[in-house]
Each structure stands twice: as structure tokens, then as C-alpha cells.
Write a protein that holds these residues in place. Structure first.
Motif, PDB file in Angstrom:
ATOM      1  N   UNK A   1      33.200  11.026  72.481  1.00 36.30           N
ATOM      2  CA  UNK A   1      32.621  12.361  72.308  1.00 36.30           C
ATOM      3  C   UNK A   1      33.652  13.433  72.664  1.00 36.30           C
ATOM      4  N   UNK A   2      34.371  13.214  73.754  1.00 34.70           N
ATOM      5  CA  UNK A   2      35.385  14.191  74.171  1.00 34.70           C
ATOM      6  C   UNK A   2      36.468  14.344  73.117  1.00 34.70           C
ATOM      7  N   UNK A   3      36.965  13.228  72.590  1.00 37.90           N
ATOM      8  CA  UNK A   3      38.034  13.299  71.589  1.00 37.90           C
ATOM      9  C   UNK A   3      37.542  13.930  70.292  1.00 37.90           C
ATOM     10  N   UNK A   4      36.303  13.614  69.873  1.00 38.49           N
ATOM     11  CA  UNK A   4      35.766  14.172  68.631  1.00 38.49           C
ATOM     12  C   UNK A   4      35.589  15.681  68.747  1.00 38.49           C
ATOM     13  N   UNK A   5      35.024  16.130  69.865  1.00 43.99           N
ATOM     14  CA  UNK A   5      34.802  17.560  70.053  1.00 43.99           C
ATOM     15  C   UNK A   5      36.131  18.294  70.214  1.00 43.99           C
ATOM     16  N   UNK A   6      37.074  17.696  70.927  1.00 47.20           N
ATOM     17  CA  UNK A   6      38.386  18.332  71.091  1.00 47.20           C
ATOM     18  C   UNK A   6      39.100  18.468  69.743  1.00 47.20           C
ATOM     19  N   UNK A   7      38.999  17.437  68.896  1.00 43.24           N
ATOM     20  CA  UNK A   7      39.644  17.496  67.584  1.00 43.24           C
ATOM     21  C   UNK A   7      39.042  18.595  66.717  1.00 43.24           C
ATOM     22  N   UNK A   8      37.722  18.819  66.840  1.00 47.75           N
ATOM     23  CA  UNK A   8      37.051  19.806  65.994  1.00 47.75           C
ATOM     24  C   UNK A   8      37.167  21.219  66.520  1.00 47.75           C
ATOM     25  N   UNK A   9      37.230  21.379  67.835  1.00 50.60           N
ATOM     26  CA  UNK A   9      37.153  22.730  68.416  1.00 50.60           C
ATOM     27  C   UNK A   9      38.323  23.103  69.297  1.00 50.60           C
ATOM     28  N   UNK A  10      39.122  22.107  69.702  1.00 51.89           N
ATOM     29  CA  UNK A  10      40.194  22.385  70.650  1.00 51.89           C
ATOM     30  C   UNK A  10      39.704  22.504  72.081  1.00 51.89           C
ATOM     31  N   UNK A  11      38.444  22.191  72.320  1.00 46.92           N
ATOM     32  CA  UNK A  11      37.868  22.312  73.658  1.00 46.92           C
ATOM     33  C   UNK A  11      37.147  21.014  74.020  1.00 46.92           C
TER      34      UNK A  11
ATOM     35  N   UNK B   1      37.017  37.021  55.959  1.00 45.38           N
ATOM     36  CA  UNK B   1      37.298  35.713  56.513  1.00 45.38           C
ATOM     37  C   UNK B   1      36.753  35.551  57.918  1.00 45.38           C
ATOM     38  N   UNK B   2      36.445  34.322  58.285  1.00 39.92           N
ATOM     39  CA  UNK B   2      35.936  33.990  59.616  1.00 39.92           C
ATOM     40  C   UNK B   2      36.791  32.883  60.206  1.00 39.92           C
ATOM     41  N   UNK B   3      37.271  33.087  61.428  1.00 42.48           N
ATOM     42  CA  UNK B   3      37.972  32.043  62.167  1.00 42.48           C
ATOM     43  C   UNK B   3      37.111  31.686  63.367  1.00 42.48           C
ATOM     44  N   UNK B   4      36.731  30.412  63.461  1.00 36.76           N
ATOM     45  CA  UNK B   4      35.867  29.946  64.539  1.00 36.76           C
ATOM     46  C   UNK B   4      36.691  29.597  65.779  1.00 36.76           C
ATOM     47  N   UNK B   5      36.066  29.637  66.962  1.00 32.22           N
ATOM     48  CA  UNK B   5      36.771  29.186  68.161  1.00 32.22           C
ATOM     49  C   UNK B   5      37.292  27.766  67.981  1.00 32.22           C
ATOM     50  N   UNK B   6      38.548  27.560  68.353  1.00 36.16           N
ATOM     51  CA  UNK B   6      39.132  26.233  68.273  1.00 36.16           C
ATOM     52  C   UNK B   6      39.852  25.926  66.985  1.00 36.16           C
ATOM     53  N   UNK B   7      39.635  26.738  65.923  1.00 40.18           N
ATOM     54  CA  UNK B   7      40.327  26.466  64.673  1.00 40.18           C
ATOM     55  C   UNK B   7      41.795  26.885  64.763  1.00 40.18           C
TER      56      UNK B   7
END
Length: 309
Positions: free
Chosen positions: A226-236, A85-91
Motif C-alpha cells: 500500500x505504501x509503495x502504490x500510494x507513493x508511486x501515485x502521489x509522491x506521499x 490545466x490541473x496539476x494534482x499533489x504528487x504529480x
């Protein structure tokens, strides 16, 4: 790197109300290699955390035994080992109702990917199919690679970081061969698609000095969206990912070329070498010169019984 590796005792970023914990890879000295490998037991209890949390680093798990469920974002996988398994940053992920969970764990940040920059794209593609059930021969090959990573990390002999990067590269390439057909891309304009497009642009142009606002204009969205979309996908935030991209490239150039600090500053989008040095120290905890001198020096990122991942 800020919010990616940190010295023990460094204050943690306080999550916004309602946000899950964000875990970092903690290091003892600024020039440590941002990597750790071991078993679930030696990495520590946080490797089996039963509460939802996020990482600022990548985690690869080779599950060899156990029952229960692994949950990543909204996907649930029942344990029927062996798995990779792989867990990506922000997941967002956690382990649920596990019994007898056993196997190997590898943790690393993007700053570790110096020798094989293309591994970042491999990891993104693997993230589309992050949970695999392995057949017998694949399980055996994966187990040998994971064991080599754990052994090399544990010994810390001269050149160990280069060997670790090579072994990790082999693991990623072989795993990429196993994944099934790609899933359809999300429709343009949706937050996930915006975050993916930002990631692709960052991979190509992240060191040319563009601002987050410039990326938003290039993509036809507002900086706030852009900030909200990236934060939702990565937590950053896009800004933190942009800083990471510039820092990674600076680290790669410092470790793998003879370019001067002034030249590296220019190549990573800084017109002022002094400001570049301040930026680099703030992001990594060390100066460009010290990083170049000690980048391959042995020092564990996580110690048995030490701070949690």
C-alpha cells in the motif's frame, strides 16, 4: 499542514536519492489561508519551472499565450492556447522549451476546501483529464473567474477566504462539465488502482481512527505494498494522507461548527483531546483554538518575489 504548508525557513524534507524536488506552499504565519492566485509573473519563476518537480498542493493554470510543452508525469501537451490545466499533489510536472508563457495560476491545499468538501472528489475526477483546450466562450468565462480569484486574493477584504472558496467551487464545477468521457479504471491490484481505492476509502472513513495497517487489511494488500502504490501515485505516504484527512476534517469542524474541541477530537478519531491538540498543532502550526479564531484572517500564502512555490 505538514509537508503541505510551511513557515519560511522551516527545513524542507530531504528527498530520497533520485527523487525530484517536492515543493510546498510557504506561508508567513500559522493562521494563513493556504491559497495563492496571480499571473505567472506575480507567482514567480517557479510557476514556469523547466525541471521535473512535485507539489504538495493543487495548481490550476489558465494559459492564455505561449509556445512550448507542458509535461505531467508521462503525458505531454503542446501549447496552443487557450488551455486550462490541473496539476494534482504528487504529480511530476515541468514546462519545456516555453516562449511567451502567460496566463493565471491558482495554488491551494486540501486544507483550503472547507466550505465545499465535495470539491476534493471533483478535483480527483478532473485529474483524469487534466489538460483542456478551450473554445472562445469557455475561455472568456474561465478568464473572468480566474481574474476574480486573483482580484479577491489581492484585496483580502473581510470574508475573502469564503469568497475565494465559492469562486473556486464554481470554477471546478464548470470545468467538470467540459471534460470528456471517463477513462477506463485500471485493473484491480495494479498500483494505480490500489492508490485510487485507498483515496476513496479515505474520503469516506479517514476520520474514524483507523491505522494504515487497518486500511491495508481492508483492501487485501500488505502495508508495504500500500505504501509503495500510494507513493508511486502521489509522491506521499498513506500515513501522511491519513493525517491530512483527519486534519482537514478538524479544520472544517473548527471553522464551520460550534462543537467543542473535545467533541471535534472524538469526531476525528482521537480519544484523548490533549493528544488531538498536540496533533493539530504539529500538523498546522497552530492550536485548535487559534485556528478557530483566525482561520479567515488575511495573509498571503505566496508573495511576489517571495519564496518559490
Amino acid at each position: 499542514m505538514s509537508d503541505t504548508t510551511a513557515l519560511p525557513g522551516t527545513p524542507r524534507t530531504t528527498p530520497r536519492p533520485g527523487d525530484p524536488p517536492m515543493h510546498r506552499l510557504e506561508v508567513r504565519l500559522p493562521d494563513q489561508v493556504p491559497f495563492a492566485a496571480g499571473t505567472f509573473d506575480t507567482i514567480g519563476p517557479m510557476s514556469r519551472a523547466a525541471f521535473p518537480h512535485r507539489h504538495t498542493f493543487y495548481e490550476i493554470v489558465h494559459v492564455t499565450a505561449g509556445t512550448g510543452t507542458h509535461v505531467v508525469d508521462l503525458a505531454r501537451w503542446e501549447l496552443h492556447p487557450p488551455h486550462l490545466g490541473l496539476i494534482l499533489p504528487g504529480q511530476l510536472h515541468h514546462w519545456e522549451d516555453t516562449r511567451g508563457l502567460d496566463g493565471s495560476v491558482v495554488l491551494f491545499t486540501e486544507a483550503f476546501l472547507l466550505d465545499h468538501p465535495g470539491d476534493r472528489d471533483l478535483l480527483r475526477r478532473l485529474g483524469e483529464h487534466p489538460w483542456l483546450t478551450l473554445d472562445g466562450p469557455t475561455h472568456a468565462r474561465t478568464g473572468r473567474l480566474m481574474a476574480e480569484l486573483v482580484e479577491e486574493y489581492g484585496h483580502g477584504a473581510d470574508g475573502f477566504a469564503t469568497v475565494l472558496r465559492s469562486l473556486l467551487h464554481v470554477l471546478l464545477v464548470r470545468t467538470a462539465r467540459l471534460r470528456g468521457p471517463g477513462t477506463p479504471a485500471p485493473p484491480p491490484g495494479r498500483p494505480a488502482a490500489v492508490a485510487e481505492e485507498f483515496d476513496r476509502l479515505l474520503a469516506r472513513t479517514g476520520t474514524d481512527g483507523r491505522s494504515v495497517r487497518a486500511y491495508a487489511e481492508l483492501m487485501g494488500v500488505t502495508p508495504g505494498y500500500l505504501t509503495e502504490a500510494v507513493r508511486a501515485a502521489t509522491g506521499r505516504t498513506p500515513g501522511s494522507l491519513l493525517r491530512d484527512a483527519r486534519t482537514r476534517e478538524a479544520q472544517r469542524l473548527l471553522a464551520r461548527t460550534e462543537l467543542s474541541v473535545r467533541q471535534i477530537a472524538a469526531r476525528t478519531g482521537f480519544s484523548d483531546p490533549a493528544y488531538f491538540c498536540r496533533f493539530f498543532r504539529r500538523e498546522t502550526g497552530t492550536s485548535p483554538g487559534d485556528f478557530r479564531k483566525h482561520h479567515d484572517r488575511r495573509a498571503p500564502s505566496i508573495e511576489a518575489g517571495g519564496p518559490p512555490a
